[in-house]
Scaffold this motif. Structure first.
Motif, PDB file in Angstrom:
ATOM      1  N   LEU A   1       0.816  -1.211   0.000  1.00 12.47           N
ATOM      2  CA  LEU A   1       0.000   0.000   0.000  1.00 12.47           C
ATOM      3  C   LEU A   1       0.852   1.265   0.000  1.00 12.47           C
ATOM      4  CD1 LEU A   1      -2.847  -0.920   2.518  1.00 12.47           C
ATOM      5  CD2 LEU A   1      -2.705  -1.338   0.061  1.00 12.47           C
ATOM      6  N   HIS A   2       2.100   1.130   0.397  1.00 10.93           N
ATOM      7  CA  HIS A   2       3.005   2.289   0.487  1.00 10.93           C
ATOM      8  C   HIS A   2       4.349   1.891  -0.118  1.00 10.93           C
ATOM      9  CE1 HIS A   2       0.130   2.400   3.891  1.00 10.93           C
ATOM     10  NE2 HIS A   2       0.007   3.672   3.546  1.00 10.93           N
ATOM     11  N   PRO A   3       4.439   1.859  -1.443  1.00 10.92           N
ATOM     12  CA  PRO A   3       5.649   1.355  -2.104  1.00 10.92           C
ATOM     13  C   PRO A   3       6.902   2.149  -1.733  1.00 10.92           C
ATOM     14  CG  PRO A   3       3.828   1.575  -3.674  1.00 10.92           C
ATOM     15  CD  PRO A   3       3.393   2.238  -2.401  1.00 10.92           C
ATOM     16  N   VAL A   4       7.993   1.422  -1.550  1.00  8.99           N
ATOM     17  CA  VAL A   4       9.265   2.076  -1.242  1.00  8.99           C
ATOM     18  C   VAL A   4       9.649   3.059  -2.339  1.00  8.99           C
ATOM     19  CG1 VAL A   4      11.745   1.671  -0.961  1.00  8.99           C
ATOM     20  CG2 VAL A   4      10.112   0.202   0.210  1.00  8.99           C
ATOM     21  N   GLU A   5       9.273   2.762  -3.580  1.00  7.30           N
ATOM     22  CA  GLU A   5       9.631   3.642  -4.698  1.00  7.30           C
ATOM     23  C   GLU A   5       9.087   5.050  -4.496  1.00  7.30           C
ATOM     24  OE1 GLU A   5       8.295   0.674  -4.956  1.00  7.30           O
ATOM     25  OE2 GLU A   5       9.887  -0.514  -5.926  1.00  7.30           O
ATOM     26  N   VAL A   6       7.900   5.163  -3.911  1.00 10.10           N
ATOM     27  CA  VAL A   6       7.327   6.488  -3.664  1.00 10.10           C
ATOM     28  C   VAL A   6       8.175   7.245  -2.645  1.00 10.10           C
ATOM     29  CG1 VAL A   6       5.309   7.741  -2.801  1.00 10.10           C
ATOM     30  CG2 VAL A   6       5.007   5.727  -4.260  1.00 10.10           C
ATOM     31  N   ALA A   7       8.595   6.570  -1.590  1.00  8.31           N
ATOM     32  CA  ALA A   7       9.442   7.203  -0.579  1.00  8.31           C
ATOM     33  C   ALA A   7      10.775   7.623  -1.187  1.00  8.31           C
ATOM     34  CB  ALA A   7       9.671   6.257   0.596  1.00  8.31           C
ATOM     35  N   GLU A   8      11.340   6.785  -2.045  1.00  9.41           N
ATOM     36  CA  GLU A   8      12.608   7.114  -2.692  1.00  9.41           C
ATOM     37  C   GLU A   8      12.456   8.337  -3.589  1.00  9.41           C
ATOM     38  OE1 GLU A   8      14.522   2.608  -2.917  1.00  9.41           O
ATOM     39  OE2 GLU A   8      13.334   3.386  -4.590  1.00  9.41           O
ATOM     40  N   GLN A   9      11.360   8.408  -4.329  1.00  5.86           N
ATOM     41  CA  GLN A   9      11.110   9.561  -5.193  1.00  5.86           C
ATOM     42  C   GLN A   9      10.926  10.836  -4.366  1.00  5.86           C
ATOM     43  OE1 GLN A   9       7.653   8.259  -7.314  1.00  5.86           O
ATOM     44  NE2 GLN A   9       8.779   6.751  -8.530  1.00  5.86           N
ATOM     45  N   LEU A  10      10.215  10.714  -3.251  1.00  3.31           N
ATOM     46  CA  LEU A  10      10.006  11.874  -2.391  1.00  3.31           C
ATOM     47  C   LEU A  10      11.321  12.361  -1.802  1.00  3.31           C
ATOM     48  CD1 LEU A  10       8.272  13.892  -0.863  1.00  3.31           C
ATOM     49  CD2 LEU A  10       7.748  12.097   0.810  1.00  3.31           C
ATOM     50  N   ALA A  11      12.130  11.434  -1.297  1.00  2.94           N
ATOM     51  CA  ALA A  11      13.416  11.819  -0.713  1.00  2.94           C
ATOM     52  C   ALA A  11      14.317  12.461  -1.750  1.00  2.94           C
ATOM     53  CB  ALA A  11      14.092  10.594  -0.103  1.00  2.94           C
ATOM     54  N   ALA A  12      14.266  11.984  -2.989  1.00  2.31           N
ATOM     55  CA  ALA A  12      15.085  12.574  -4.049  1.00  2.31           C
ATOM     56  C   ALA A  12      14.578  13.954  -4.443  1.00  2.31           C
ATOM     57  CB  ALA A  12      15.092  11.653  -5.268  1.00  2.31           C
ATOM     58  N   ALA A  13      13.266  14.181  -4.321  1.00  3.67           N
ATOM     59  CA  ALA A  13      12.687  15.463  -4.722  1.00  3.67           C
ATOM     60  C   ALA A  13      12.921  16.558  -3.684  1.00  3.67           C
ATOM     61  CB  ALA A  13      11.190  15.299  -4.969  1.00  3.67           C
ATOM     62  N   LEU A  14      13.080  16.172  -2.419  1.00  2.05           N
ATOM     63  CA  LEU A  14      13.301  17.148  -1.350  1.00  2.05           C
ATOM     64  C   LEU A  14      14.798  17.401  -1.204  1.00  2.05           C
ATOM     65  CD1 LEU A  14      10.785  15.658   1.216  1.00  2.05           C
ATOM     66  CD2 LEU A  14      10.555  17.893   0.106  1.00  2.05           C
ATOM     67  N   PRO A  15      15.238  18.652  -1.283  1.00  4.61           N
ATOM     68  CA  PRO A  15      16.677  18.942  -1.278  1.00  4.61           C
ATOM     69  C   PRO A  15      17.419  18.500  -0.024  1.00  4.61           C
ATOM     70  CG  PRO A  15      15.440  20.815  -2.140  1.00  4.61           C
ATOM     71  CD  PRO A  15      14.436  19.846  -1.595  1.00  4.61           C
ATOM     72  N   ARG A  16      16.742  18.446   1.132  1.00  3.04           N
ATOM     73  CA  ARG A  16      17.445  18.140   2.383  1.00  3.04           C
ATOM     74  C   ARG A  16      16.776  16.972   3.102  1.00  3.04           C
ATOM     75  NH1 ARG A  16      18.246  23.264   6.009  1.00  3.04           N
ATOM     76  NH2 ARG A  16      19.669  21.801   7.054  1.00  3.04           N
ATOM     77  N   ALA A  17      16.530  15.896   2.366  1.00  2.00           N
ATOM     78  CA  ALA A  17      15.819  14.748   2.935  1.00  2.00           C
ATOM     79  C   ALA A  17      16.769  13.615   3.278  1.00  2.00           C
ATOM     80  CB  ALA A  17      14.770  14.250   1.957  1.00  2.00           C
ATOM     81  N   THR A  18      16.412  12.901   4.350  1.00  5.96           N
ATOM     82  CA  THR A  18      17.079  11.661   4.746  1.00  5.96           C
ATOM     83  C   THR A  18      16.057  10.542   4.639  1.00  5.96           C
ATOM     84  OG1 THR A  18      18.553  12.809   6.281  1.00  5.96           O
ATOM     85  CG2 THR A  18      18.248  10.443   6.606  1.00  5.96           C
ATOM     86  N   LEU A  19      16.417   9.468   3.966  1.00  8.14           N
ATOM     87  CA  LEU A  19      15.512   8.335   3.776  1.00  8.14           C
ATOM     88  C   LEU A  19      15.953   7.164   4.640  1.00  8.14           C
ATOM     89  CD1 LEU A  19      13.259   6.772   2.203  1.00  8.14           C
ATOM     90  CD2 LEU A  19      15.030   6.210   0.514  1.00  8.14           C
ATOM     91  N   HIS A  20      14.987   6.567   5.347  1.00  9.17           N
ATOM     92  CA  HIS A  20      15.260   5.324   6.077  1.00  9.17           C
ATOM     93  C   HIS A  20      14.202   4.313   5.700  1.00  9.17           C
ATOM     94  CE1 HIS A  20      16.694   2.600   9.172  1.00  9.17           C
ATOM     95  NE2 HIS A  20      15.423   2.363   9.463  1.00  9.17           N
ATOM     96  N   VAL A  21      14.648   3.124   5.259  1.00  8.92           N
ATOM     97  CA  VAL A  21      13.732   2.066   4.847  1.00  8.92           C
ATOM     98  C   VAL A  21      13.880   0.886   5.802  1.00  8.92           C
ATOM     99  CG1 VAL A  21      13.052   0.487   3.006  1.00  8.92           C
ATOM    100  CG2 VAL A  21      13.896   2.781   2.429  1.00  8.92           C
ATOM    101  N   TYR A  22      12.784   0.543   6.482  1.00 12.05           N
ATOM    102  CA  TYR A  22      12.774  -0.653   7.325  1.00 12.05           C
ATOM    103  C   TYR A  22      12.683  -1.891   6.432  1.00 12.05           C
ATOM    104  CZ  TYR A  22      12.058   2.330  11.417  1.00 12.05           C
ATOM    105  OH  TYR A  22      12.221   3.272  12.426  1.00 12.05           O
ATOM    106  N   ASP A  23      13.193  -3.007   6.914  1.00 10.37           N
ATOM    107  CA  ASP A  23      13.296  -4.186   6.055  1.00 10.37           C
ATOM    108  C   ASP A  23      12.017  -5.012   5.975  1.00 10.37           C
ATOM    109  OD1 ASP A  23      13.240  -5.348   8.541  1.00 10.37           O
ATOM    110  OD2 ASP A  23      15.253  -6.229   8.437  1.00 10.37           O
ATOM    111  N   ARG A  24      10.962  -4.598   6.676  1.00 15.30           N
ATOM    112  CA  ARG A  24       9.687  -5.309   6.584  1.00 15.30           C
ATOM    113  C   ARG A  24       8.565  -4.375   7.014  1.00 15.30           C
ATOM    114  NH1 ARG A  24       9.769  -9.311  11.907  1.00 15.30           N
ATOM    115  NH2 ARG A  24      10.713  -7.825  13.362  1.00 15.30           N
ATOM    116  N   PRO A  25       7.330  -4.664   6.583  1.00 15.56           N
ATOM    117  CA  PRO A  25       6.199  -3.820   6.990  1.00 15.56           C
ATOM    118  C   PRO A  25       5.801  -4.078   8.443  1.00 15.56           C
ATOM    119  CG  PRO A  25       5.453  -5.635   5.624  1.00 15.56           C
ATOM    120  CD  PRO A  25       6.949  -5.715   5.644  1.00 15.56           C
TER     121      PRO A  25
END
Length: 258
Positions: free
Chosen positions: A214-238
């Motif tokens: 329901l919340h694809p990692v790709e969307v989070a990656e795109q958001l973090a790339a679009a924000l100039p000062r973003a830090t992305l953290h991806v947990y390994d499971r839902p």
């Protein structure tokens, strides 16, 4: 209940005191109760609210868009003099829409499980939300329970903690309902182009989970790339609210308090 400049009365809960003030925006079909855990450990005043069509908030005539949700979020933030914002799923989308129009509005930002950016949500998400709204409208507690139980990791569903969560969600949804106007939102995107976020200079924390349909990692990656000062953290499971709750709270409070 608070009155807003655009005419919709919204349900709100404020806790804590002092500065900074942080506003918390919930996901679709959720609300204040499910958003409050994210504020644990966050310093200052915390303002939780319910978007239009949720809880006791008004449900103005539709159709609604992310622009309407951004107006709800902006109104609550302005009334509370909030300088920081947290958005989960739908709330993350509303926050993105607000920032596209006012990139300087907040000085710290947290996005938890962003669900859509410049493309609509996945078919799986649209089907889940449609099923939830249909079940709530029917008033059938067992039908609502069947849909809500899918929010829980399989290991939690038949535990006391899982039953308590299910009871809380059922009480909320069957008491207050969900407006039918919410059904169209999954077919919309918060932004026309993610490049609209390029002017946002506030530090941002983007949190995602691998394996969350329901919340694809790709969307989070795109958001973090679009924000100039973003830090992305991806947990390994839902299901991190159950399996990584302490770490999640520490990340959010540490970032916002920093």
């Amino acid at each position: 209940m608070v009155a807003t400049p655009h005419g919709a009365r919204l349900e709100q809960l404020a806790t804590g005191a002092g500065d900074p003030v942080t506003v918390f925006a919930h996901g679709l079909g959720n609300g204040i109760a499910t958003t409050r855990p994210f504020g644990s450990g966050v310093a200052g005043r915390k303002v939780f609210f319910q978007f239009r069509g949720h809880g006791r908030s008004d449900a103005p005539p539709g159709p609604w868009s992310y622009l309407d949700l951004a107006r709800d979020l902006r109104a609550v933030a302005d009334l509370a003099n909030a300088t920081r914002a947290f958005g989960a799923s739908l709330g993350a989308g509303a926050l993105c829409r607000l920032l596209a129009e006012s990139p300087e509005r907040f000085d710290r930002l947290v996005f938890f499980l962003p669900a859509a950016l410049d493309q609509p949500r996945t078919p799986a998400a649209r089907d889940r939300i449609a099923a939830l709204i249909e079940a709530v409208e029917s008033g059938d507690a067992s039908a609502v329970a069947d849909v809500v139980s899918a929010e829980l990791p399989p290991a939690v569903r038949n535990t006391p903690a899982g039953w308590a969560y299910l009871r809380q969600r059922l009480d909320h949804l069957l008491r207050d309902g969900l407006a039918a106007g919410l059904a169209d939102l999954p077919d919309q995107a918060p932004l026309g182009d993610r490049a609209e976020l390029a002017a946002v200079t506030a530090p941002a924390l983007v949190l995602a989970c691998a394996g969350d349909d329901l919340h694809p990692v790709e969307v989070a990656e795109q958001l973090a790339a679009a924000l100039p000062r973003a830090t992305l953290h991806v947990y390994d499971r839902p299901g991190v609210l159950w399996s990584e709750r302490a770490d999640l709270r520490e990340r959010i409070s540490g970032f916002l308090n920093g």
